[in-house]
Design a protein around this motif. Structure first.
Motif, short mmCIF file in Angstrom:
data_model
loop_
_atom_site.label_atom_id
_atom_site.label_comp_id
_atom_site.label_asym_id
_atom_site.label_seq_id
_atom_site.Cartn_x
_atom_site.Cartn_y
_atom_site.Cartn_z
N GLY A 1 -15.09 8.01 -10.17
CA GLY A 1 -15.00 8.80 -8.06
C GLY A 1 -14.14 9.02 -7.70
O GLY A 1 -13.40 9.73 -6.63
N TYR A 2 -12.73 9.31 -8.48
CA TYR A 2 -11.55 10.29 -8.22
C TYR A 2 -11.85 11.09 -7.41
O TYR A 2 -12.49 12.57 -8.17
CB TYR A 2 -10.70 10.53 -9.56
N ASP A 3 -10.80 10.89 -6.53
CA ASP A 3 -10.72 12.30 -5.63
C ASP A 3 -9.89 13.18 -4.73
O ASP A 3 -9.74 13.90 -4.42
CB ASP A 3 -11.72 12.67 -4.72
N GLY A 4 -8.86 12.88 -5.81
CA GLY A 4 -7.80 13.03 -5.27
C GLY A 4 -6.86 14.03 -5.96
O GLY A 4 -7.80 14.74 -6.59
N TRP A 5 -5.44 14.54 -6.67
CA TRP A 5 -5.62 16.17 -7.00
C TRP A 5 -4.87 15.20 -8.39
O TRP A 5 -4.58 14.71 -8.94
CB TRP A 5 -3.83 15.78 -6.40
N LEU A 6 -5.16 16.61 -8.78
CA LEU A 6 -5.04 16.66 -10.61
C LEU A 6 -3.76 18.39 -10.19
O LEU A 6 -4.22 18.84 -10.21
CB LEU A 6 -5.97 17.29 -10.92
N VAL A 7 -2.60 17.72 -10.51
CA VAL A 7 -1.80 18.46 -10.98
C VAL A 7 -0.85 19.33 -11.74
O VAL A 7 -0.89 18.37 -12.64
CB VAL A 7 -0.32 18.00 -9.87
N VAL A 8 -0.47 19.86 -12.40
CA VAL A 8 -0.47 21.02 -13.85
C VAL A 8 0.52 20.92 -13.84
O VAL A 8 0.97 21.65 -12.62
CB VAL A 8 -0.87 22.18 -13.55
N GLU A 9 1.55 20.49 -14.91
CA GLU A 9 2.77 20.30 -14.47
C GLU A 9 3.14 20.47 -15.93
O GLU A 9 2.93 19.74 -17.09
CB GLU A 9 3.70 18.77 -14.75
N THR A 10 3.28 22.31 -16.36
CA THR A 10 3.59 22.52 -18.00
C THR A 10 3.80 21.92 -19.01
O THR A 10 3.31 21.41 -20.41
CB THR A 10 3.53 24.14 -17.25
N HIS A 11 5.50 22.14 -18.89
CA HIS A 11 6.22 21.66 -19.69
C HIS A 11 6.50 21.87 -20.81
O HIS A 11 6.74 21.39 -21.93
CB HIS A 11 5.84 19.23 -19.62
N ILE B 1 -4.32 4.08 -8.63
CA ILE B 1 -3.91 5.65 -9.29
C ILE B 1 -4.16 6.04 -7.44
O ILE B 1 -4.76 6.44 -7.08
CB ILE B 1 -4.54 6.12 -10.19
N CYS B 2 -2.62 6.95 -6.86
CA CYS B 2 -2.93 8.10 -5.65
C CYS B 2 -2.36 9.51 -6.06
O CYS B 2 -3.01 10.36 -5.22
CB CYS B 2 -1.75 7.32 -4.66
N HIS B 3 -2.04 9.63 -7.13
CA HIS B 3 -1.69 11.01 -7.90
C HIS B 3 -2.13 10.85 -8.97
O HIS B 3 -1.39 10.46 -9.99
CB HIS B 3 -0.46 11.61 -7.45
N ILE B 4 -2.31 12.41 -9.48
CA ILE B 4 -2.65 12.53 -10.95
C ILE B 4 -1.10 13.89 -11.57
O ILE B 4 -1.99 14.75 -10.60
CB ILE B 4 -3.60 12.35 -11.92
N PRO C 1 0.78 -0.91 0.04
CA PRO C 1 -0.25 0.29 0.18
C PRO C 1 0.54 1.35 -0.34
O PRO C 1 0.14 2.44 -0.30
CB PRO C 1 -0.73 0.07 1.26
N TRP C 2 1.94 1.27 0.69
CA TRP C 2 2.99 2.61 0.05
C TRP C 2 3.69 2.54 -1.16
O TRP C 2 4.42 3.51 -1.01
CB TRP C 2 3.65 1.91 1.24
N ILE C 3 3.37 1.97 -2.21
CA ILE C 3 3.92 1.84 -3.47
C ILE C 3 2.32 1.81 -4.45
O ILE C 3 2.19 0.99 -4.54
CB ILE C 3 4.71 1.16 -3.90
N ARG C 4 2.56 3.54 -4.71
CA ARG C 4 1.48 2.75 -5.51
C ARG C 4 1.80 3.91 -7.07
O ARG C 4 2.96 4.10 -7.41
CB ARG C 4 0.43 3.94 -4.97
N ALA C 5 0.64 4.11 -8.04
CA ALA C 5 1.18 5.12 -9.27
C ALA C 5 0.34 6.19 -9.69
O ALA C 5 -0.47 6.41 -9.32
CB ALA C 5 0.64 3.75 -10.33
N LEU C 6 1.72 7.28 -10.04
CA LEU C 6 1.66 8.20 -10.40
C LEU C 6 0.77 8.42 -12.03
O LEU C 6 1.65 8.04 -12.83
CB LEU C 6 2.03 9.28 -9.87
N TYR C 7 -0.34 8.70 -12.35
CA TYR C 7 -0.65 8.77 -13.59
C TYR C 7 -0.36 10.07 -14.04
O TYR C 7 -1.01 10.85 -13.66
CB TYR C 7 -2.30 8.28 -13.68
N ASP C 8 0.26 9.89 -15.20
CA ASP C 8 0.39 10.81 -16.24
C ASP C 8 0.34 11.25 -17.32
O ASP C 8 1.09 10.21 -17.91
CB ASP C 8 1.65 11.97 -15.69
N PRO C 9 -1.33 11.50 -18.01
CA PRO C 9 -1.66 10.66 -19.30
C PRO C 9 -0.49 11.35 -20.32
O PRO C 9 -0.24 10.74 -21.26
CB PRO C 9 -3.03 10.91 -19.38
#
Length: 293
Positions: free
Chosen positions: A236-246, A198-201, A166-174
């Motif tokens: 039902g995703y209720d986590g972060w959507l974090v803008v990474e402009t790039h 997914i724990c973070h996007i 449970p301490w290692i999850r996925a960051l989804y960056d489409p």
């Protein structure tokens, strides 16, 4: 209706945290993700500077939504480098606790051979992190990147599921999928592979034509955010959507800057491009009836 929490990576705006706070407040964001500040990666800042940054973010009514670390962007075959990155992981776990966040972003080592050949060694090194992550109560969010072994959602999912912690999850960056050498589709393919982990996007966009990928404003590329946002709400995703402009309006980030994003050169021109991305992304969210929590 899902309530997304929206953030931005600070050095996509500026090396000055004050600038990132100003933009976050202007656009009604909930949090900031930290990567490099004052021209330095976060772990190279002084203790006093870290305290100052934490106080500024807190006083602005914002959260630290994650730490974008360079952990495991190193050579898997080099025992000294790997050992140094395990120490770096511990340092970032300490910083995460200090900054009151539970997400540490990291990677799966520089790709220098076939993924399947390196797979057992990557799993072993990821498993070694679990005791530290558990000690500090933080999650390691494993991100796909074209320069490392796990270049897409399917490969990240395979590693996360094999480690089975449970301490290692996925960051989804489409957006990163637009650079995937295997050509995995950001949506639905990458999302479906990662969906349960997914724990973070991170949010960025790009166009891929004739084997070349170019970053663009969010919603202007080929990721397909309209369908993806609808699916996130449905699931039902209720986590972060974090803008990474790039991307930048009047210049192009080099391959090296994309591979190792940090510092003043990387941030140059970032505010204007990030404002464009935030405005287009918020408009996209509003068009589809999504709300920010």
């Amino acid at each position: 209706m899902a309530g997304f929490r929206l953030g931005v990576i600070t050095d996509e705006i500026s090396q000055n945290v004050e600038d990132a706070i100003r933009i976050a407040k202007q656009y009604g964001l909930d949090g900031l993700e930290l990567r490099s500040v004052d021209g330095k990666q976060l772990h190279r800042l002084s203790e006093q500077r870290l305290e100052d940054i934490a106080a500024m973010i807190h006083d602005a009514g914002l959260s630290v939504c994650g730490l974008s670390t360079p952990v495991f962007k190193c050579n898997l075959k080099n025992k000294e480098e790997v050992a140094a990155h395990h120490r770096l992981l511990r340092r970032y776990a300490q910083l995460a606790r200090r900054l009151d966040t539970r997400i540490i972003r990291g990677f799966s080592f520089w790709a220098d051979r076939d993924f399947s050949a390196a797979y057992p060694d990557i799993v072993r090194e990821l498993q070694r992190t679990v005791s530290v992550l558990e000690e500090y109560g933080v999650q390691f969010a494993l991100e796909a990147d074209p320069s490392v072994f796990a270049t897409n959602g399917s490969k990240v999912a395979a590693l996360v599921q094999e480690v089975s912690s449970p301490w290692i999850r996925a960051l989804y960056d489409p957006g990163n999928n637009m650079w995937d050498p295997d050509g995995e589709l950001p949506y639905p393919d990458a999302y479906d592979a990662l969906r349960g982990d997914i724990c973070h996007i991170h949010v960025k966009d790009a166009v891929r034509e004739q084997g070349k990928t170019e970053a663009v404003a969010i919603g202007m590329g080929q990721v397909g955010y309209e369908r993806l946002l609808a699916r996130l709400a449905e699931d039902g995703y209720d986590g972060w959507l974090v803008v990474e402009t790039h991307y930048r309006l009047t210049s192009t980030l080099s391959e090296e800057q994309l591979k190792r994003p940090a510092g003043y050169g990387f941030s140059a021109g970032g505010e204007e491009a990030t404002v464009e991305c935030l405005e287009s992304f918020l408009n996209l969210l509003g068009q589809h009836g999504q709300k920010i929590s």
